[in-house]
Design a protein around this motif. Structure first.
Motif, PDB file in Angstrom:
ATOM      1  N   LYS A 179      11.635  -1.534  -9.172  1.00 53.47           N
ATOM      2  CA  LYS A 179      12.800  -1.742 -10.042  1.00 53.47           C
ATOM      3  C   LYS A 179      12.426  -1.476 -11.513  1.00 53.47           C
ATOM      4  N   ILE A 180      11.274  -1.991 -11.930  1.00 57.41           N
ATOM      5  CA  ILE A 180      10.817  -1.780 -13.315  1.00 57.41           C
ATOM      6  C   ILE A 180      10.658  -0.280 -13.580  1.00 57.41           C
ATOM      7  N   ASN A 181      10.107   0.419 -12.596  1.00 55.08           N
ATOM      8  CA  ASN A 181       9.917   1.869 -12.706  1.00 55.08           C
ATOM      9  C   ASN A 181      11.271   2.582 -12.827  1.00 55.08           C
ATOM     10  N   ARG A 182      12.213   2.210 -12.003  1.00 55.72           N
ATOM     11  CA  ARG A 182      13.520   2.895 -11.988  1.00 55.72           C
ATOM     12  C   ARG A 182      14.364   2.540 -13.203  1.00 55.72           C
ATOM     13  N   GLU A 183      14.431   1.243 -13.523  1.00 56.92           N
ATOM     14  CA  GLU A 183      15.363   0.810 -14.581  1.00 56.92           C
ATOM     15  C   GLU A 183      14.893   1.168 -15.979  1.00 56.92           C
ATOM     16  N   ASN A 184      13.593   1.142 -16.199  1.00 57.80           N
ATOM     17  CA  ASN A 184      13.102   1.366 -17.580  1.00 57.80           C
ATOM     18  C   ASN A 184      12.354   2.680 -17.710  1.00 57.80           C
ATOM     19  N   ASN A 185      12.274   3.428 -16.619  1.00 58.81           N
ATOM     20  CA  ASN A 185      11.483   4.647 -16.638  1.00 58.81           C
ATOM     21  C   ASN A 185      10.028   4.363 -17.039  1.00 58.81           C
ATOM     22  N   THR A 186       9.551   3.173 -16.674  1.00 59.74           N
ATOM     23  CA  THR A 186       8.153   2.826 -16.955  1.00 59.74           C
ATOM     24  C   THR A 186       7.273   3.499 -15.904  1.00 59.74           C
ATOM     25  N   THR A 187       6.289   4.239 -16.366  1.00 59.43           N
ATOM     26  CA  THR A 187       5.353   4.899 -15.459  1.00 59.43           C
ATOM     27  C   THR A 187       4.370   3.842 -14.948  1.00 59.43           C
ATOM     28  N   ILE A 188       4.059   3.915 -13.654  1.00 62.69           N
ATOM     29  CA  ILE A 188       3.227   2.854 -13.052  1.00 62.69           C
ATOM     30  C   ILE A 188       1.976   3.460 -12.425  1.00 62.69           C
ATOM     31  N   PHE A 189       0.848   2.854 -12.759  1.00 67.61           N
ATOM     32  CA  PHE A 189      -0.447   3.215 -12.156  1.00 67.61           C
ATOM     33  C   PHE A 189      -0.929   1.970 -11.415  1.00 67.61           C
ATOM     34  N   LEU A 190      -0.891   2.077 -10.078  1.00 65.71           N
ATOM     35  CA  LEU A 190      -1.120   0.910  -9.235  1.00 65.71           C
ATOM     36  C   LEU A 190      -2.436   1.043  -8.477  1.00 65.71           C
ATOM     37  N   VAL A 191      -3.300   0.043  -8.639  1.00 66.65           N
ATOM     38  CA  VAL A 191      -4.522  -0.020  -7.837  1.00 66.65           C
ATOM     39  C   VAL A 191      -4.301  -1.051  -6.748  1.00 66.65           C
ATOM     40  N   GLU A 192      -4.558  -0.690  -5.508  1.00 65.10           N
ATOM     41  CA  GLU A 192      -4.265  -1.641  -4.426  1.00 65.10           C
ATOM     42  C   GLU A 192      -5.249  -1.559  -3.263  1.00 65.10           C
ATOM     43  N   GLN A 193      -5.551  -2.732  -2.715  1.00 65.19           N
ATOM     44  CA  GLN A 193      -6.288  -2.814  -1.443  1.00 65.19           C
ATOM     45  C   GLN A 193      -5.304  -2.673  -0.281  1.00 65.19           C
ATOM     46  N   ASN A 194      -4.071  -3.155  -0.518  1.00 58.61           N
ATOM     47  CA  ASN A 194      -3.037  -3.052   0.511  1.00 58.61           C
ATOM     48  C   ASN A 194      -2.487  -1.626   0.489  1.00 58.61           C
ATOM     49  N   ALA A 195      -3.269  -0.720   1.123  1.00 61.20           N
ATOM     50  CA  ALA A 195      -2.987   0.708   0.987  1.00 61.20           C
ATOM     51  C   ALA A 195      -1.637   1.089   1.593  1.00 61.20           C
ATOM     52  N   SER A 196      -1.259   0.458   2.685  1.00 61.38           N
ATOM     53  CA  SER A 196      -0.020   0.914   3.339  1.00 61.38           C
ATOM     54  C   SER A 196       1.180   0.602   2.454  1.00 61.38           C
ATOM     55  N   ALA A 198       1.129   0.152  -0.822  1.00 63.19           N
ATOM     56  CA  ALA A 198       1.022   0.929  -2.061  1.00 63.19           C
ATOM     57  C   ALA A 198       1.465   2.374  -1.836  1.00 63.19           C
ATOM     58  N   LEU A 199       1.035   2.975  -0.715  1.00 62.56           N
ATOM     59  CA  LEU A 199       1.402   4.378  -0.461  1.00 62.56           C
ATOM     60  C   LEU A 199       2.899   4.523  -0.184  1.00 62.56           C
ATOM     61  N   LYS A 200       3.506   3.449   0.326  1.00 61.88           N
ATOM     62  CA  LYS A 200       4.946   3.518   0.596  1.00 61.88           C
ATOM     63  C   LYS A 200       5.753   3.544  -0.698  1.00 61.88           C
ATOM     64  N   VAL A 201       5.296   2.843  -1.732  1.00 64.62           N
ATOM     65  CA  VAL A 201       6.085   2.834  -2.988  1.00 64.62           C
ATOM     66  C   VAL A 201       5.706   3.983  -3.916  1.00 64.62           C
ATOM     67  N   ALA A 202       4.533   4.597  -3.677  1.00 61.19           N
ATOM     68  CA  ALA A 202       4.032   5.565  -4.654  1.00 61.19           C
ATOM     69  C   ALA A 202       4.598   6.960  -4.452  1.00 61.19           C
ATOM     70  N   ASP A 203       4.849   7.661  -5.565  1.00 60.26           N
ATOM     71  CA  ASP A 203       5.199   9.079  -5.479  1.00 60.26           C
ATOM     72  C   ASP A 203       3.968   9.875  -5.046  1.00 60.26           C
ATOM     73  N   ARG A 204       2.844   9.562  -5.679  1.00 62.87           N
ATOM     74  CA  ARG A 204       1.597  10.260  -5.359  1.00 62.87           C
ATOM     75  C   ARG A 204       0.463   9.248  -5.296  1.00 62.87           C
ATOM     76  N   GLY A 205      -0.599   9.636  -4.617  1.00 59.65           N
ATOM     77  CA  GLY A 205      -1.730   8.730  -4.516  1.00 59.65           C
ATOM     78  C   GLY A 205      -3.059   9.449  -4.656  1.00 59.65           C
ATOM     79  N   TYR A 206      -4.062   8.669  -4.995  1.00 56.95           N
ATOM     80  CA  TYR A 206      -5.444   9.163  -5.055  1.00 56.95           C
ATOM     81  C   TYR A 206      -6.290   8.247  -4.182  1.00 56.95           C
ATOM     82  N   VAL A 207      -7.265   8.847  -3.490  1.00 50.24           N
ATOM     83  CA  VAL A 207      -8.180   8.055  -2.674  1.00 50.24           C
ATOM     84  C   VAL A 207      -9.560   8.160  -3.300  1.00 50.24           C
ATOM     85  N   MET A 208     -10.214   7.010  -3.439  1.00 51.00           N
ATOM     86  CA  MET A 208     -11.490   6.979  -4.136  1.00 51.00           C
ATOM     87  C   MET A 208     -12.588   6.436  -3.235  1.00 51.00           C
ATOM     88  N   GLU A 209     -13.769   7.032  -3.359  1.00 46.47           N
ATOM     89  CA  GLU A 209     -14.946   6.553  -2.614  1.00 46.47           C
ATOM     90  C   GLU A 209     -16.141   6.613  -3.542  1.00 46.47           C
TER      91      GLU A 209
END
Ligand code: ATP
Length: 235
Positions: A179-196, A198-209
């Motif tokens: 909602k914050i992303n849509r209503e205010n056009n705030t860009t979001i950079f999300l780090v998450e352990q709950n990958a499923s 996070a990937l569902k809400v994200a436009d794009r994702g990066y995987v790190m090792e």
């Protein structure tokens, strides 16, 4: 909006980020997933100036920020919600929110933003005079996100907002992030352990090792990728 070019970050002599290249576009939600200790939080702290990189460039809206102090980075429009929330436990909810406005003096607009976060999280309005430390884990996460919003960021960095929260509260918080992303056009950079999630809400994702980005794609494609499924989604 944000570009990381060949970023290398160290803690003392230990190199944690090896050669990170990433891009975040205006208005997107991007997520960074990866195992414990991969370096996800270090990327956020490198962007926000808490742990500056030893090599590489960080461009925010085209300007280099890799040598700028954290308070100046907040003033430019980047706010971070740290892992583990870290609200001020002895300050009230209102006082915690005020801390998010320390670089602002537009009193009328601040009041509007305060009303906005109370509308996003009505429970915080009910608890406005309570010390932050008396809130539940989920409410403290709401407060930490709200405090960051009070700085009116263009880019919001969120470090593991689901950590230690019940699934129902996590879902609620992720809905508000969208909602914050849509209503205010705030860009979001999300780090998450709950990958499923996070990937569902994200436009794009990066995987790190271990200090490197090993894969990038749309949230949907990563969610359906068999290697990602096996390693991070437990499917
Ligand atoms: P997590 O999901 O567990 O938070 P992460 O992917 O966010 O992990 P980081 O917290 O960025 O990973 O840590 C990356 C590596 O850097 C880890 O090996 C960690 O032990 C190390 N590290 C983190 N902070 C420091 C520090 N202050 N001094 C030395 N090493 C550190």
């Amino acid at each position: 909006m944000l570009k990381l070019k060949n970023i290398q970050t160290f803690y003392g002599n230990i190199q944690v980020l090896k050669d990170i290249n990433m891009e975040v576009k205006q208005g997107e939600i991007i997520t960074l997933i990866g195992a414990n200790g991969a370096g996800k939080s270090t990327i956020l702290m490198t962007i926000s100036g808490i742990v500056p990189p030893r090599k590489g460039d960080i461009l925010f809206q085209g300007n280099p920020i890799q040598n700028i102090n954290p308070d100046k980075i907040v003033a430019l429009g980047i706010s971070q919600v740290p892992e583990g929330r870290r609200i001020f436990p002895y300050l009230t909810v209102m006082e915690n929110l005020d801390m998010g406005t320390f670089l602002r003096n537009d009193v009328f607009e601040i009041k509007k933003d305060m009303d906005y976060v109370f509308q996003l999280f009505p429970i915080l309005s009910e608890r406005r005079n309570q010390p932050g430390g008396t809130l539940s884990g989920g409410e403290q996460q709401m407060l930490a996100i709200s405090r960051a919003i009070m700085a009116r960021p263009k880019l919001l960095l969120l470090d593991e907002p689901s950590l230690g929260l019940a699934p129902i509260i996590t879902t609620q918080i992720f809905n508000i992030i969208k909602k914050i992303n849509r209503e205010n056009n705030t860009t979001i950079f999300l780090v998450e352990q709950n990958a499923s999630l996070a990937l569902k809400v994200a436009d794009r994702g990066y995987v790190m090792e271990t200090g490197e980005i090993i894969m990038t794609d749309t949230g949907d494609n990563l969610f359906n990728n068999k290697d990602v499924k096996k390693a991070y989604l437990g499917i």
